[in-house]
Design a protein around this motif. Structure first.
Motif, PDB file in Angstrom:
ATOM      1  N   MET A  16       0.848  -1.186   0.000  1.00 55.41           N
ATOM      2  CA  MET A  16       0.000   0.000   0.000  1.00 55.41           C
ATOM      3  C   MET A  16       0.887   1.240   0.000  1.00 55.41           C
ATOM      4  N   GLY A  17       0.488   2.259  -0.768  1.00 54.09           N
ATOM      5  CA  GLY A  17       1.299   3.456  -0.888  1.00 54.09           C
ATOM      6  C   GLY A  17       0.965   4.508   0.156  1.00 54.09           C
ATOM      7  N   LEU A  18       1.458   5.708  -0.080  1.00 47.62           N
ATOM      8  CA  LEU A  18       1.315   6.795   0.884  1.00 47.62           C
ATOM      9  C   LEU A  18       0.072   7.634   0.644  1.00 47.62           C
ATOM     10  N   GLY A  19      -0.643   7.395  -0.450  1.00 45.96           N
ATOM     11  CA  GLY A  19      -1.851   8.149  -0.722  1.00 45.96           C
ATOM     12  C   GLY A  19      -1.575   9.505  -1.356  1.00 45.96           C
ATOM     13  N   LEU A  20      -2.603  10.330  -1.345  1.00 41.00           N
ATOM     14  CA  LEU A  20      -2.505  11.662  -1.944  1.00 41.00           C
ATOM     15  C   LEU A  20      -1.634  12.562  -1.080  1.00 41.00           C
ATOM     16  N   ARG A  21      -0.852  13.435  -1.729  1.00 37.25           N
ATOM     17  CA  ARG A  21      -0.005  14.382  -1.006  1.00 37.25           C
ATOM     18  C   ARG A  21       0.077  15.692  -1.778  1.00 37.25           C
ATOM     19  N   SER A  22       0.435  16.748  -1.061  1.00 36.81           N
ATOM     20  CA  SER A  22       0.647  18.035  -1.714  1.00 36.81           C
ATOM     21  C   SER A  22       1.915  17.991  -2.545  1.00 36.81           C
ATOM     22  N   PHE A  23       1.911  18.726  -3.645  1.00 36.08           N
ATOM     23  CA  PHE A  23       3.072  18.759  -4.529  1.00 36.08           C
ATOM     24  C   PHE A  23       3.216  20.190  -5.049  1.00 36.08           C
ATOM     25  N   THR A  24       4.351  20.800  -4.749  1.00 34.83           N
ATOM     26  CA  THR A  24       4.560  22.193  -5.161  1.00 34.83           C
ATOM     27  C   THR A  24       5.872  22.400  -5.904  1.00 34.83           C
ATOM     28  N   ALA A  25       6.626  21.320  -6.151  1.00 33.27           N
ATOM     29  CA  ALA A  25       7.930  21.464  -6.798  1.00 33.27           C
ATOM     30  C   ALA A  25       7.757  21.742  -8.284  1.00 33.27           C
ATOM     31  N   ARG A  26       8.114  22.963  -8.688  1.00 29.59           N
ATOM     32  CA  ARG A  26       7.990  23.375 -10.081  1.00 29.59           C
ATOM     33  C   ARG A  26       9.329  23.899 -10.591  1.00 29.59           C
ATOM     34  N   THR A  27       9.498  23.766 -11.887  1.00 34.88           N
ATOM     35  CA  THR A  27      10.656  24.372 -12.522  1.00 34.88           C
ATOM     36  C   THR A  27      10.395  25.868 -12.713  1.00 34.88           C
ATOM     37  N   GLU A  28      11.374  26.579 -13.244  1.00 37.28           N
ATOM     38  CA  GLU A  28      11.201  28.008 -13.479  1.00 37.28           C
ATOM     39  C   GLU A  28      10.099  28.289 -14.488  1.00 37.28           C
ATOM     40  N   THR A  29       9.846  27.338 -15.346  1.00 34.95           N
ATOM     41  CA  THR A  29       8.776  27.500 -16.342  1.00 34.95           C
ATOM     42  C   THR A  29       7.435  26.984 -15.837  1.00 34.95           C
ATOM     43  N   GLY A  30       7.391  26.508 -14.589  1.00 38.29           N
ATOM     44  CA  GLY A  30       6.133  26.093 -13.992  1.00 38.29           C
ATOM     45  C   GLY A  30       5.790  24.626 -14.138  1.00 38.29           C
ATOM     46  N   GLU A  31       6.704  23.832 -14.699  1.00 43.53           N
ATOM     47  CA  GLU A  31       6.431  22.412 -14.871  1.00 43.53           C
ATOM     48  C   GLU A  31       6.802  21.627 -13.611  1.00 43.53           C
ATOM     49  N   ALA A  32       6.291  20.434 -13.531  1.00 39.76           N
ATOM     50  CA  ALA A  32       6.554  19.592 -12.362  1.00 39.76           C
ATOM     51  C   ALA A  32       8.004  19.124 -12.360  1.00 39.76           C
TER      52      ALA A  32
END
Length: 225
Positions: free
Chosen positions: A1-17
């Motif tokens: 079983m995994g960790l489930g849903l989590r927040s993600f805010t890491a973006r490149t300078e161009t806004g990509e993940a």
């Protein structure tokens, strides 16, 4: 079983993940104009979906501080949903597992669309602005799910015996009629077939008894007919 849903805010300078390229994570698909829905909350709109070899990431186009991610190991089910009775819009429906205890209570505020505890999120819907992209998204989900099998699926039971070569080469019989306890040296032991090995052992024991009986007969009166 995994960790489930989590927040993600890491973006490149161009806004990509930002992906974990150092550990082999690769980008598989990008889908713009995606709405995302958790449980029975209102949709978060205008986002971009990033599907990698390890996870699904949704980043808001309007709020750069808002984003969510879920590992494929945490996605227990994914399907194309086009039934308006299930949901008004065609979407990719997923079920999410995590390490938290099951709880029927929904720790979220549906009116203001606030999630207080991400571990309570068990369902996620991805709604593309172009419904014709659903089949493509589903195929990508299937491909990435195959790249992330459950750990138990990888631990297939081995039926053939594994043994150390040095042990079998150095092992010597202790006495006449001795049958090695090493599975590699026991006839019929492979694939869990013990009956043949037991039969061979019984035959060897019987042969030993015959030899003892013959010796006693020869030594009893010095004559043999």
């Amino acid at each position: 079983m995994g960790l489930g849903l989590r927040s993600f805010t890491a973006r490149t300078e161009t806004g990509e993940a930002v992906l974990d390229a150092d550990n082999g994570e690769e980008l598989i698909h990008i889908q713009p104009s995606i709405h995302i829905v958790f449980n029975n909350l209102s949709p978060f709109s205008n986002g971009t979906l990033y599907i990698s070899t390890k996870q699904v990431i949704w980043l808001s186009d309007e709020d750069k501080s808002k984003g969510y991610a879920v590992d494929f190991l945490s996605i227990s089910l994914h399907a194309v949903s086009t039934d308006p009775e299930a949901y008004p819009l065609p979407c990719i429906y997923t079920q999410i597992d995590n390490d938290a205890d099951e709880d029927d209570s929904d720790d979220s505020d549906s009116e203001c669309n606030v999630i207080h505890d991400l571990s309570k999120i068990r369902e996620m819907r991805l709604i593309p602005s172009d419904p014709t992209q659903l089949d493509t998204l589903f195929e990508v989900f299937c491909e990435c799910a195959e790249l992330n099998p459950e750990p138990n699926d990888e631990e297939e039971e081995e039926h053939d015996w594994a043994f150390n070569t040095d042990q079998t080469e150095n092992e010597e019989p202790e006495e006449e009629g001795y049958v090695s306890q090493n599975p590699a040296n026991s006839l019929g032991q492979s694939n869990g077939n013990h009956d043949l090995a037991r039969t061979v052992l019984e035959l060897q024991i019987n042969d030993k008894r015959f030899e003892d009986a013959e010796e006693m007969e020869n030594n009893g009166d010095g004559s043999h007919h």
